[in-house]
Motif scaffolding. Structure first.
Motif, mmCIF file in Angstrom:
data_model
loop_
_atom_site.group_PDB
_atom_site.id
_atom_site.type_symbol
_atom_site.label_atom_id
_atom_site.label_comp_id
_atom_site.label_asym_id
_atom_site.label_seq_id
_atom_site.Cartn_x
_atom_site.Cartn_y
_atom_site.Cartn_z
ATOM 1 N N LEU A 4 0.859 -1.187 0.000
ATOM 2 C CA LEU A 4 0.000 0.000 0.000
ATOM 3 C C LEU A 4 0.895 1.237 0.000
ATOM 4 O O LEU A 4 2.078 1.164 0.327
ATOM 5 N N ASP A 5 0.339 2.384 -0.302
ATOM 6 C CA ASP A 5 1.099 3.618 -0.222
ATOM 7 C C ASP A 5 1.142 4.138 1.210
ATOM 8 O O ASP A 5 0.268 3.832 2.026
ATOM 9 N N ASN A 7 0.272 6.674 2.509
ATOM 10 C CA ASN A 7 -0.889 7.421 2.993
ATOM 11 C C ASN A 7 -1.548 6.725 4.179
ATOM 12 O O ASN A 7 -2.073 7.356 5.089
ATOM 13 N N ALA A 40 6.123 5.987 0.692
ATOM 14 C CA ALA A 40 6.715 4.708 1.092
ATOM 15 C C ALA A 40 5.833 3.557 0.639
ATOM 16 O O ALA A 40 4.647 3.720 0.379
ATOM 17 N N SER A 41 6.435 2.402 0.550
ATOM 18 C CA SER A 41 5.733 1.182 0.150
ATOM 19 C C SER A 41 5.454 0.392 1.428
ATOM 20 O O SER A 41 6.376 -0.064 2.089
ATOM 21 N N VAL A 42 4.181 0.248 1.766
ATOM 22 C CA VAL A 42 3.822 -0.217 3.112
ATOM 23 C C VAL A 42 3.219 -1.612 3.108
ATOM 24 O O VAL A 42 2.353 -1.941 2.289
ATOM 25 N N HIS B 37 -8.715 10.571 4.010
ATOM 26 C CA HIS B 37 -9.381 9.322 4.340
ATOM 27 C C HIS B 37 -9.668 9.298 5.841
ATOM 28 O O HIS B 37 -9.290 10.203 6.583
ATOM 29 N N THR B 204 -3.511 -2.129 -6.031
ATOM 30 C CA THR B 204 -2.068 -1.919 -6.236
ATOM 31 C C THR B 204 -1.609 -2.219 -7.656
ATOM 32 O O THR B 204 -0.865 -1.430 -8.253
ATOM 33 N N GLU B 227 -2.223 6.324 -4.698
ATOM 34 C CA GLU B 227 -2.803 5.729 -3.497
ATOM 35 C C GLU B 227 -3.163 4.281 -3.852
ATOM 36 O O GLU B 227 -4.224 4.007 -4.417
ATOM 37 N N ARG B 228 -2.211 3.391 -3.558
ATOM 38 C CA ARG B 228 -2.457 1.963 -3.756
ATOM 39 C C ARG B 228 -3.126 1.459 -2.503
ATOM 40 O O ARG B 228 -2.604 1.668 -1.408
ATOM 41 N N GLY B 230 -3.883 -1.781 -1.905
ATOM 42 C CA GLY B 230 -3.689 -3.214 -1.671
ATOM 43 C C GLY B 230 -4.506 -4.008 -2.661
ATOM 44 O O GLY B 230 -4.779 -3.568 -3.758
#
Lengths: 84, 232
Positions: A4-5, A7, A40-42, B37, B204, B227-228, B230
């Motif tokens: 996920l991003d 955010n 970041a890649s979360v 969000h 994603t 905004e990935r 998942g």
């Protein structure tokens, strides 16, 4: 799992910072890539939210909501005054 | 920054076969800007908690906020929100959150919005904000879904100008061309050229594919915000 991003870090980090921390700019200890935490890649794991560097995929920080914050891979963190 | 607070569901509406929009009244809500969000937390009778982030479709100071949720088959939270929640139910929420993937109405730059599935939610908020502010900034939406019935806020988006739908599995009768994924050609024909800001939101795999395409056609990576959330 799919990443996920950064955010999604906003809520968990709110327990540890004043204001929105995802716009804070972090420098990765591993590769010195410098970017807002929002980029970041979360991964969400049992240990909490694990934020990886976009450049080298090294772990920048791990946060457990209201429990712990480990800035394990943060070389520097620059936070600006929140916009009013 | 806020902690957890309790809101009451006031309305639920089916949007797609697997998704719905939910209006929640949150006393003390300080309002939100487009793209923000909230986190939503469910607590099971045995105390087990699960929380997930959901983009807010509404903007402004109103204490009644609108979410839209797509059901993930193995989800811990989304099945409850899509299948179980009723008006009168209470939900624990924290927000508004986020200062990166946001659009402020005083921003004069051209904006391209690209959404996949329920990824359109924060982008709808941006369009609503743009309209309410009577902004002159060019703003367009590219919305990718499997079929027409999978569109969130379909009526609203059909009435809006500057919206292009991309159907990946089933297109409406009379649709020119075959269904298929968003391509470089679609971007060239329907999206704003490099130079402005681009917001991409969705699963994603979708976001990563689109972001790669954008950079390939000349967008500065620094101008693309993603905004990935998942999933696939």
């Amino acid at each position: 799992m799919a990443r996920l991003d950064g955010n999604v870090l906003a809520g968990p980090l709110s327990a540890h910072f004043v204001g929105d921390a995802t716009t804070a700019i972090a420098t990765c200890t591993g590769c010195l890539d410098t970017a807002p935490l929002a980029r970041a890649s979360v991964e969400i794991t049992a240990a909490g939210f694990v934020a990886h560097c976009r450049g080298c995929d090294g772990v920048i920080l791990i946060v457990r909501d209201a429990v712990a914050l480990d800035l394990v891979g943060v070389e520097a963190l620059r936070i600006s005054t929140p916009r009013q | 920054m806020t902690g957890w607070t309790v809101g009451t569901v006031v309305e639920v509406r089916a949007e797609t076969p697997t998704g719905r929009s939910i209006v929640v009244d949150v006393p003390g809500w300080r309002g939100n800007i487009a793209g923000q969000h909230l986190d939503l937390r469910l607590t099971a009778p045995d105390g087990y908690q699960a929380s997930r982030s959901y983009s807010i479709a509404s903007v402004g100071p109103d204490a009644r906020i609108q979410l839209a949720v797509d059901r993930f088959p193995d989800g811990e939270v989304s099945p409850y929100l899509v299948d179980e929640v009723r008006p009168g139910d209470q939900l624990e929420v924290r927000g508004p959150l986020g200062g990166w993937f946001v659009w402020r109405p005083d921003d004069p730059r051209a904006v391209q919005l690209i959404g996949g599935g329920s990824g359109v939610v924060p982008l709808v908020a941006m369009m609503r904000s743009h309209t309410a502010a009577k902004s002159d900034a060019p703003m367009r939406l590219l919305y990718s879904v499997r079929s027409p019935e999978d569109r969130f806020f379909a009526d609203e988006l059909e009435r809006a100008a500057s919206v292009t739908f991309v159907y990946t599995r089933t297109a409406p009768a009379g649709w020119p061309g075959e269904p298929g994924r968003l391509t470089r050609q679609t971007l060239a024909e329907s999206a704003l050229p490099p130079g402005g800001t681009t917001f991409v939101c969705g699963p994603t795999g979708f976001v990563e594919a689109v972001a790669t395409l954008l950079v390939e056609i000349g967008h500065d990576p620094a101008s693309v915000k993603t905004e990935r959330f998942g999933g696939a």
